[in-house]
Design a protein around this motif. Structure first.
Motif, PDB file in Angstrom:
ATOM      1  N   ASN A  12       0.752  -0.521  -0.059  1.00 56.30           N
ATOM      2  CA  ASN A  12      -0.070  -0.308   0.245  1.00 56.30           C
ATOM      3  C   ASN A  12       1.428   1.380  -0.224  1.00 56.30           C
ATOM      4  OD1 ASN A  12       0.508   0.452   2.737  1.00 56.30           O
ATOM      5  ND2 ASN A  12      -0.658  -0.823   3.222  1.00 56.30           N
ATOM      6  N   LEU A  13       0.726   2.305   0.062  1.00 54.88           N
ATOM      7  CA  LEU A  13       0.902   3.434  -0.604  1.00 54.88           C
ATOM      8  C   LEU A  13       1.247   4.577   0.710  1.00 54.88           C
ATOM      9  CD1 LEU A  13       0.148   4.643  -4.053  1.00 54.88           C
ATOM     10  CD2 LEU A  13       1.903   3.115  -3.129  1.00 54.88           C
ATOM     11  N   GLN A  14       0.609   3.698   1.806  1.00 53.38           N
ATOM     12  CA  GLN A  14       0.279   4.167   3.358  1.00 53.38           C
ATOM     13  C   GLN A  14       2.503   4.333   3.936  1.00 53.38           C
ATOM     14  OE1 GLN A  14      -2.342   3.826   5.480  1.00 53.38           O
ATOM     15  NE2 GLN A  14      -1.272   5.394   7.103  1.00 53.38           N
ATOM     16  N   THR A  19       1.397   9.621   6.265  1.00 54.31           N
ATOM     17  CA  THR A  19       0.483  10.162   5.284  1.00 54.31           C
ATOM     18  C   THR A  19       0.680   9.298   4.469  1.00 54.31           C
ATOM     19  OG1 THR A  19       2.590  11.002   4.342  1.00 54.31           O
ATOM     20  CG2 THR A  19       1.604  12.293   5.409  1.00 54.31           C
ATOM     21  N   VAL A  20       0.103   9.283   2.803  1.00 51.80           N
ATOM     22  CA  VAL A  20      -0.212   8.599   2.013  1.00 51.80           C
ATOM     23  C   VAL A  20       0.499   8.600   1.331  1.00 51.80           C
ATOM     24  CG1 VAL A  20      -1.880   8.199   0.029  1.00 51.80           C
ATOM     25  CG2 VAL A  20      -2.698   7.766   2.741  1.00 51.80           C
ATOM     26  N   LEU A  21       1.880   8.288   0.146  1.00 53.66           N
ATOM     27  CA  LEU A  21       1.998   8.629  -1.254  1.00 53.66           C
ATOM     28  C   LEU A  21       1.426   9.754  -1.995  1.00 53.66           C
ATOM     29  CD1 LEU A  21       4.629   6.643  -2.604  1.00 53.66           C
ATOM     30  CD2 LEU A  21       3.140   7.460  -4.184  1.00 53.66           C
ATOM     31  N   GLN A  22       1.236  10.796  -2.740  1.00 53.32           N
ATOM     32  CA  GLN A  22       0.289  10.995  -3.680  1.00 53.32           C
ATOM     33  C   GLN A  22       1.628  11.096  -4.904  1.00 53.32           C
ATOM     34  OE1 GLN A  22      -2.089  12.054  -3.256  1.00 53.32           O
ATOM     35  NE2 GLN A  22      -2.544  12.960  -0.723  1.00 53.32           N
ATOM     36  N   HIS A 113      -7.955   1.614 -11.266  1.00 55.98           N
ATOM     37  CA  HIS A 113      -6.658   1.131 -12.527  1.00 55.98           C
ATOM     38  C   HIS A 113      -5.682   2.460 -13.126  1.00 55.98           C
ATOM     39  CE1 HIS A 113      -9.030  -2.281 -10.798  1.00 55.98           C
ATOM     40  NE2 HIS A 113      -7.672  -2.595 -10.310  1.00 55.98           N
ATOM     41  N   VAL A 114      -4.184   2.131 -12.702  1.00 52.26           N
ATOM     42  CA  VAL A 114      -3.827   2.937 -13.679  1.00 52.26           C
ATOM     43  C   VAL A 114      -1.962   2.334 -13.372  1.00 52.26           C
ATOM     44  CG1 VAL A 114      -2.446   4.524 -13.529  1.00 52.26           C
ATOM     45  CG2 VAL A 114      -3.968   5.619 -12.031  1.00 52.26           C
ATOM     46  N   ALA A 115      -2.764   1.500 -15.126  1.00 51.51           N
ATOM     47  CA  ALA A 115      -1.159   0.472 -15.506  1.00 51.51           C
ATOM     48  C   ALA A 115       0.138   1.093 -15.760  1.00 51.51           C
ATOM     49  CB  ALA A 115      -1.590  -1.136 -15.826  1.00 51.51           C
ATOM     50  N   PHE A 116       1.190   0.645 -15.613  1.00 52.44           N
ATOM     51  CA  PHE A 116       2.054   1.218 -16.738  1.00 52.44           C
ATOM     52  C   PHE A 116       2.766  -0.116 -17.444  1.00 52.44           C
ATOM     53  CE2 PHE A 116       2.139   3.590 -13.307  1.00 52.44           C
ATOM     54  CZ  PHE A 116       1.827   4.781 -13.925  1.00 52.44           C
ATOM     55  N   VAL A 117       3.420   0.322 -18.596  1.00 50.19           N
ATOM     56  CA  VAL A 117       3.561  -0.312 -19.445  1.00 50.19           C
ATOM     57  C   VAL A 117       4.839   0.153 -20.479  1.00 50.19           C
ATOM     58  CG1 VAL A 117       1.212  -1.452 -19.884  1.00 50.19           C
ATOM     59  CG2 VAL A 117       2.079  -0.224 -21.100  1.00 50.19           C
ATOM     60  N   LEU A 118       5.420  -0.855 -20.719  1.00 46.99           N
ATOM     61  CA  LEU A 118       6.330  -0.544 -21.532  1.00 46.99           C
ATOM     62  C   LEU A 118       6.876  -1.203 -22.807  1.00 46.99           C
ATOM     63  CD1 LEU A 118       8.932   1.079 -21.495  1.00 46.99           C
ATOM     64  CD2 LEU A 118      10.479  -0.840 -21.076  1.00 46.99           C
ATOM     65  N   ASN A 119       6.869  -0.566 -23.780  1.00 41.61           N
ATOM     66  CA  ASN A 119       7.073  -1.586 -25.969  1.00 41.61           C
ATOM     67  C   ASN A 119       8.051  -1.263 -26.246  1.00 41.61           C
ATOM     68  OD1 ASN A 119       3.393  -1.186 -25.131  1.00 41.61           O
ATOM     69  ND2 ASN A 119       3.768  -2.301 -26.223  1.00 41.61           N
ATOM     70  N   SER A 120       8.918  -1.898 -27.439  1.00 39.10           N
ATOM     71  CA  SER A 120       9.744  -1.286 -28.033  1.00 39.10           C
ATOM     72  C   SER A 120       8.932  -1.155 -29.493  1.00 39.10           C
ATOM     73  CB  SER A 120      10.725  -2.619 -28.391  1.00 39.10           C
ATOM     74  OG  SER A 120      11.458  -2.183 -29.340  1.00 39.10           O
ATOM     75  N   TYR A 121       9.199   0.193 -29.619  1.00 31.42           N
ATOM     76  CA  TYR A 121       8.655   1.374 -30.742  1.00 31.42           C
ATOM     77  C   TYR A 121       8.805   0.023 -32.643  1.00 31.42           C
ATOM     78  CZ  TYR A 121       5.770   4.227 -33.530  1.00 31.42           C
ATOM     79  OH  TYR A 121       5.583   4.068 -35.188  1.00 31.42           O
ATOM     80  N   ARG A 122       9.745  -0.242 -32.047  1.00 31.26           N
ATOM     81  CA  ARG A 122      10.809  -0.975 -33.522  1.00 31.26           C
ATOM     82  C   ARG A 122      10.796  -1.925 -33.431  1.00 31.26           C
ATOM     83  NH1 ARG A 122      14.512   3.708 -33.541  1.00 31.26           N
ATOM     84  NH2 ARG A 122      13.331   5.751 -34.207  1.00 31.26           N
ATOM     85  N   GLU A 176      -8.163   3.440  -0.861  1.00 29.83           N
ATOM     86  CA  GLU A 176      -6.788   2.968  -0.626  1.00 29.83           C
ATOM     87  C   GLU A 176      -6.197   3.046  -1.649  1.00 29.83           C
ATOM     88  OE1 GLU A 176      -4.413   1.527   2.935  1.00 29.83           O
ATOM     89  OE2 GLU A 176      -6.030   2.803   4.300  1.00 29.83           O
ATOM     90  N   TRP A 177      -4.985   3.518  -2.544  1.00 35.75           N
ATOM     91  CA  TRP A 177      -4.664   3.482  -3.122  1.00 35.75           C
ATOM     92  C   TRP A 177      -3.357   1.892  -2.826  1.00 35.75           C
ATOM     93  CZ3 TRP A 177      -5.229   3.255  -7.842  1.00 35.75           C
ATOM     94  CH2 TRP A 177      -6.455   4.825  -9.291  1.00 35.75           C
ATOM     95  N   LYS A 178      -3.052   1.133  -3.541  1.00 36.54           N
ATOM     96  CA  LYS A 178      -1.790  -0.320  -3.518  1.00 36.54           C
ATOM     97  C   LYS A 178      -1.505  -0.709  -4.707  1.00 36.54           C
ATOM     98  CE  LYS A 178      -4.885  -2.260   0.164  1.00 36.54           C
ATOM     99  NZ  LYS A 178      -4.137  -1.940   1.037  1.00 36.54           N
TER     100      LYS A 178
END
Length: 203
Positions: A12-14, A19-22, A113-122, A176-178
């Motif tokens: 979790n982000l506490q 305090t909570v991470l913002q 939900h906030v998702a992070f991804v990575l792509n190799s464009y070429r 709460e965000w985790k």
């Protein structure tokens, strides 16, 4: 905080002081590919990795995407530093080539939900890139407070042979965000495919 997450771990982000991470940043640092030429010298081949962020609601609908073609979320909570088309051409400078910044206090209330991804464009194979690392940290693009997840995809086991991956997902539970550190390579070739993979497997 102050922990370096392994794949599959959740936090979790506490923070310790209650305090909570913002403010969270996702930074990606990588280098151009070096190849020997027929004269015995070294040629550099530019590598274009793309960090992206996808926002989903409770029904797993994709409500917004922040990527090189759209550098700011509709609610203004997420911003992208801009597209790096080459990677470091003269060795590792230690700086992130692309950074996505999230301010959780500004996120649309529908987003769960906030998702992070990575792509190799070429389509450069992660295993052919001399160095490529991702860090997810508290702070701003110019100030790192605490790093809480890192991935070394150039040297990491399992990333060779892949051109895309899911970094991790922030998710809201009981207000709460985790964070779920995923770190999984995928078979996807394009961002649109990676978004569907997130929807089907990681939400």
């Amino acid at each position: 905080m102050g922990i370096n997450l392994q794949k599959g771990q959740r936090i979790n982000l506490q923070k310790g002081n209650g305090t909570v991470l913002q403010n969270v940043c996702v930074g990606v640092n990588w280098g151009a590919i070096e190849k020997k030429n027929w004269l015995g010298g070294i040629d550099k081949e530019a590598v274009d990795l793309d960090a992206s962020c996808i926002l989903f609601d409770e029904a797993k609908n994709n409500v917004d995407v922040v990527y090189f073609g759209s550098l700011r979320s509709k609610d203004g909570a997420i911003s992208h530093s801009g597209d790096d088309l080459t990677g470091d051409m003269d060795g590792d400078d230690g700086l992130d080539n692309e950074i996505i910044t999230v301010d959780f206090s500004k996120l649309n209330s529908q987003v769960t939900h906030v998702a992070f991804v990575l792509n190799s464009y070429r389509g450069h194979d992660f295993g052919t890139i001399p160095f490529a690392s991702i860090r997810i940290y508290e702070g701003t693009p110019s100030r790192v407070n605490e790093v809480f997840a890192t991935y070394n995809i150039a040297k990491g086991e399992g990333f060779s042979g892949h051109v895309s991956m899911v970094l991790g997902v922030f998710y809201k539970r009981n207000g709460e965000w985790k964070f779920n550190a995923i770190g999984e390579p995928t078979k996807d070739r394009k961002l649109e495919e990676t978004i569907k993979t997130v929807q089907q497997k990681f939400l």
